[in-house]
Design a protein around this motif. Structure first.
Motif, PDB file in Angstrom:
ATOM      1  N   ASP A  55       0.838  -1.191   0.000  1.00 52.65           N
ATOM      2  CA  ASP A  55       0.000   0.000   0.000  1.00 52.65           C
ATOM      3  C   ASP A  55       0.879   1.249   0.000  1.00 52.65           C
ATOM      4  OD1 ASP A  55      -1.993   1.814   0.254  1.00 52.65           O
ATOM      5  OD2 ASP A  55      -2.466   1.347   2.359  1.00 52.65           O
ATOM      6  N   THR A  56       1.321   1.648  -1.195  1.00 50.05           N
ATOM      7  CA  THR A  56       2.140   2.854  -1.324  1.00 50.05           C
ATOM      8  C   THR A  56       1.866   3.480  -2.679  1.00 50.05           C
ATOM      9  OG1 THR A  56       4.371   3.754  -1.028  1.00 50.05           O
ATOM     10  CG2 THR A  56       4.203   1.701  -2.290  1.00 50.05           C
ATOM     11  N   SER A  57       2.538   4.584  -2.970  1.00 43.51           N
ATOM     12  CA  SER A  57       2.334   5.212  -4.284  1.00 43.51           C
ATOM     13  C   SER A  57       3.604   5.946  -4.692  1.00 43.51           C
ATOM     14  CB  SER A  57       1.183   6.216  -4.192  1.00 43.51           C
ATOM     15  OG  SER A  57       1.567   7.266  -3.311  1.00 43.51           O
ATOM     16  N   ILE A  74       6.218   8.271  -2.192  1.00 45.77           N
ATOM     17  CA  ILE A  74       7.663   8.016  -2.060  1.00 45.77           C
ATOM     18  C   ILE A  74       8.472   9.177  -2.657  1.00 45.77           C
ATOM     19  CG2 ILE A  74       9.565   6.448  -2.617  1.00 45.77           C
ATOM     20  CD1 ILE A  74       7.438   4.195  -2.874  1.00 45.77           C
ATOM     21  N   THR A 107      10.907  11.615  -0.495  1.00 45.20           N
ATOM     22  CA  THR A 107      12.304  11.155  -0.516  1.00 45.20           C
ATOM     23  C   THR A 107      13.069  11.523  -1.787  1.00 45.20           C
ATOM     24  OG1 THR A 107      11.851   9.037  -1.603  1.00 45.20           O
ATOM     25  CG2 THR A 107      11.574   9.095   0.788  1.00 45.20           C
ATOM     26  N   CYS A 118      26.070   3.406   6.799  1.00 48.37           N
ATOM     27  CA  CYS A 118      26.111   4.303   5.634  1.00 48.37           C
ATOM     28  C   CYS A 118      27.363   5.171   5.599  1.00 48.37           C
ATOM     29  CB  CYS A 118      24.859   5.170   5.601  1.00 48.37           C
ATOM     30  SG  CYS A 118      23.356   4.198   5.685  1.00 48.37           S
ATOM     31  N   GLY A 133       7.174   1.947   5.418  1.00 42.89           N
ATOM     32  CA  GLY A 133       7.887   3.170   5.791  1.00 42.89           C
ATOM     33  C   GLY A 133       9.395   3.014   5.666  1.00 42.89           C
ATOM     34  N   VAL A 185      10.805   0.892   1.155  1.00 38.30           N
ATOM     35  CA  VAL A 185      10.789   1.635  -0.112  1.00 38.30           C
ATOM     36  C   VAL A 185      12.028   2.520  -0.284  1.00 38.30           C
ATOM     37  CG1 VAL A 185       8.260   1.659  -0.136  1.00 38.30           C
ATOM     38  CG2 VAL A 185       9.487   3.619   0.823  1.00 38.30           C
ATOM     39  N   ARG A 190      15.398  15.542   0.386  1.00 38.90           N
ATOM     40  CA  ARG A 190      15.107  16.673   1.288  1.00 38.90           C
ATOM     41  C   ARG A 190      16.281  16.912   2.241  1.00 38.90           C
ATOM     42  NH1 ARG A 190      10.143  16.096   4.482  1.00 38.90           N
ATOM     43  NH2 ARG A 190      10.581  13.885   4.492  1.00 38.90           N
TER      44      ARG A 190
HETATM   45  N1  COA Z   1       3.621   4.807   1.293  1.00 37.77           N
HETATM   46  C1  COA Z   1       2.507   5.411   1.738  1.00 37.77           C
HETATM   47  N2  COA Z   1       2.323   5.827   2.993  1.00 37.77           N
HETATM   48  C2  COA Z   1       3.346   5.594   3.858  1.00 37.77           C
HETATM   49  C3  COA Z   1       4.529   4.957   3.477  1.00 37.77           C
HETATM   50  C4  COA Z   1       4.659   4.558   2.135  1.00 37.77           C
HETATM   51  N3  COA Z   1       5.752   3.950   1.655  1.00 37.77           N
HETATM   52  N4  COA Z   1       5.332   4.886   4.544  1.00 37.77           N
HETATM   53  C5  COA Z   1       4.693   5.437   5.580  1.00 37.77           C
HETATM   54  N5  COA Z   1       3.475   5.866   5.164  1.00 37.77           N
HETATM   55  C6  COA Z   1       2.456   6.552   5.946  1.00 37.77           C
HETATM   56  C7  COA Z   1       2.546   6.239   7.428  1.00 37.77           C
HETATM   57  O1  COA Z   1       1.882   5.040   7.710  1.00 37.77           O
HETATM   58  C8  COA Z   1       1.871   7.453   8.030  1.00 37.77           C
HETATM   59  O2  COA Z   1       0.482   7.285   7.911  1.00 37.77           O
HETATM   60  P1  COA Z   1      -0.482   7.770   9.111  1.00 37.77           P
HETATM   61  O3  COA Z   1      -0.265   9.247   9.207  1.00 37.77           O
HETATM   62  O4  COA Z   1      -1.816   7.363   8.619  1.00 37.77           O
HETATM   63  O5  COA Z   1      -0.013   7.023  10.330  1.00 37.77           O
HETATM   64  C9  COA Z   1       2.261   8.581   7.060  1.00 37.77           C
HETATM   65  O6  COA Z   1       2.654   7.960   5.845  1.00 37.77           O
HETATM   66  C10 COA Z   1       3.360   9.462   7.600  1.00 37.77           C
HETATM   67  O7  COA Z   1       4.406   8.623   8.049  1.00 37.77           O
HETATM   68  P2  COA Z   1       5.715   9.211   8.643  1.00 37.77           P
HETATM   69  O8  COA Z   1       6.648   8.108   8.996  1.00 37.77           O
HETATM   70  O9  COA Z   1       5.353  10.212   9.699  1.00 37.77           O
HETATM   71  O10 COA Z   1       6.272   9.980   7.379  1.00 37.77           O
HETATM   72  P3  COA Z   1       7.431  11.043   7.286  1.00 37.77           P
HETATM   73  O11 COA Z   1       6.878  12.286   6.717  1.00 37.77           O
HETATM   74  O12 COA Z   1       8.251  11.112   8.536  1.00 37.77           O
HETATM   75  O13 COA Z   1       8.355  10.392   6.170  1.00 37.77           O
HETATM   76  C11 COA Z   1      10.376   9.132   5.843  1.00 37.77           C
HETATM   77  C12 COA Z   1       8.953   9.145   6.387  1.00 37.77           C
HETATM   78  C13 COA Z   1      10.968   7.766   6.110  1.00 37.77           C
HETATM   79  C14 COA Z   1      10.334   9.402   4.341  1.00 37.77           C
HETATM   80  C15 COA Z   1      11.189  10.264   6.544  1.00 37.77           C
HETATM   81  O14 COA Z   1      11.006  10.186   7.949  1.00 37.77           O
HETATM   82  C16 COA Z   1      12.637  10.176   6.238  1.00 37.77           C
HETATM   83  O15 COA Z   1      13.045  10.365   5.093  1.00 37.77           O
HETATM   84  N6  COA Z   1      13.498   9.919   7.249  1.00 37.77           N
HETATM   85  C17 COA Z   1      14.909   9.698   7.047  1.00 37.77           C
HETATM   86  C18 COA Z   1      15.136   8.269   6.716  1.00 37.77           C
HETATM   87  C19 COA Z   1      16.520   7.972   6.209  1.00 37.77           C
HETATM   88  O16 COA Z   1      17.052   8.744   5.464  1.00 37.77           O
HETATM   89  N7  COA Z   1      17.076   6.843   6.624  1.00 37.77           N
HETATM   90  C20 COA Z   1      18.354   6.366   6.239  1.00 37.77           C
HETATM   91  C21 COA Z   1      19.428   7.189   6.820  1.00 37.77           C
HETATM   92  S1  COA Z   1      20.965   6.482   6.492  1.00 37.77           S
END
Ligand code: COA
Length: 320
Positions: free
Chosen positions: A27-29, A33, A37, A111, A151, A154, A252
């Motif tokens: 369940d994503t789109s 993503i 990201t 990383c 979360g 992807v 971002r």
């Molecule tokens: N597709 C659709 N919806 C998704 C999803 C996906 N792939 N992944 C999460 N969601 C949903 C969540 O379930 C949540 O839904 P809800 O509000 O109904 O509970 C909503 O999207 C928001 O989730 P959240 O985790 O708060 O999103 P975010 O805005 O924080 O973005 C990341 C998530 C992971 C993109 C962001 O936190 C990020 O980029 N963090 C850094 C991660 C990273 O770089 N890691 C590696 C470092 S080396």
């Protein structure tokens, strides 16, 4: 300082998986993503392994450096996703490429692994122990993902990048590494639990867990600081740097670093759009792309920076 990069190489799995492909199995789109990201697709291993991609990247780096494998005296592979606990991936690479004179071992700094690998090679060069090294960052992260955790899964991809480095009077200007184990829980993946005739433990496979928002905050605070530190240490201004080659986690994060350093975005090459986050592989794969595209001239100054699990982070300022 005592090191220069003589050649680069990289290797990606054949199978590319787009966001739309993922939307068919979870369940994503593409919109979700891409907007959060910058990632549009990633390569996922089917027939490839961490070792096979390391070997491929290593051979390309040696060809680029015009160096024979037997000239190498050190091989370091940075990885969190080796194919087996032992032997090390580095020893497997040594055997596959015929680097009969090299000492070979793996390191884990997630990383930041490629940056930490470069610093280990540099320390050996400075000590006069070795003169020619192969530093590889290689991952098959797809096997460490919970494919029901949309979360996290992807964001990541598979691949390997390599650099041939050698002792030199010019090249590396300055370097920093840092770690903060107290915050390790924000990005983790458990290995086998203790399990023996005296302790019964479930040995179910564990997958990568991430607190995305905490990792995001860590990255946007830490990376500009790390880059500023190497610039200051090297007495070079950000304006003098041609490219900032950052770990490819999230567009971002890269935008935010560019803003904090007051530098234009076109000085930050990216490949996360087609590769996702390849942990230790991200920086050397992107460096290889920049090198092969002919974007670098001798004398250009570049900054490499990695950050991730541990927590760990590191940066290096080099003259190409
Ligand atoms: N597709 C659709 N919806 C998704 C999803 C996906 N792939 N992944 C999460 N969601 C949903 C969540 O379930 C949540 O839904 P809800 O509000 O109904 O509970 C909503 O999207 C928001 O989730 P959240 O985790 O708060 O999103 P975010 O805005 O924080 O973005 C990341 C998530 C992971 C993109 C962001 O936190 C990020 O980029 N963090 C850094 C991660 C990273 O770089 N890691 C590696 C470092 S080396």
């Amino acid at each position: 300082m005592t090191m220069k990069i003589r050649g680069t190489g990289s290797s990606l799995p054949e199978k590319a998986v787009s966001n739309d492909d993922l939307a068919k199995i979870m369940d994503t789109s593409d919109e979700w993503i891409r907007s959060r990201t910058g990632i549009g697709s990633r390569h996922i291993a089917v027939n490839e392994t961490t070792t096979s991609m390391s070997v491929d990247a290593a051979q390309k780096a040696l060809a680029d450096a015009k160096m024979g494998a037997e000239e190498l005296d050190l091989i370091i592979v940075a990885s969190i996703s080796t194919d087996q606990c032992l032997p090390s991936t580095a020893c497997e690479v040594q055997a596959a490429i015929g680097a009969v004179n090299a000492v070979a071992f793996d390191i884990n700094a997630a990383c930041s692994g490629f940056l930490f690998g470069l610093s280990v090679a540099n320390a050996y060069f400075a000590a006069g122990t070795y003169e020619k090294a192969l530093v590889i960052g290689a991952e098959t992260l797809s096997k460490m993902m919970d494919w029901n955790d949309r979360g996290t899964c992807v964001l990541f991809g598979d691949g390997a990048g390599a650099a041939v480095v050698e002792k030199s009077d010019i090249g590396l200007i300055s370097m920093i590494q840092q770690s903060d184990g107290t915050r390790g829980g924000v990005l983790s993946c458990r290995n086998r639990p203790v399990n023996n005739p005296y302790v019964q433990n479930d040995t179910a496979l564990a997958f990568t867990k991430m607190d995305g928002q905490e990792v995001y905050k860590f990255a946007v605070r830490t990376v500009p600081k790390a880059v500023s530190q190497v610039l200051e240490k090297g007495n070079v201004s950000a304006d003098e740097v041609k490219y900032f080659i950052l770990h490819q986690a999230n567009i971002r994060i890269i935008d935010s670093v560019a803003k904090r350093l007051s530098q234009p975005l076109d000085k930050f090459p990216t490949n996360l759009q087609t590769c996702g986050n390849i942990s230790a592989g991200s920086v050397p794969i992107l460096l290889d792309y920049v090198n092969r595209e002919g974007m670098l001239m001798r004398g250009d100054k570049i900054v490499l920076a990695g950050f991730g699990a541990g927590l760990t982070w590191g940066a290096a300022l080099l003259v190409w």
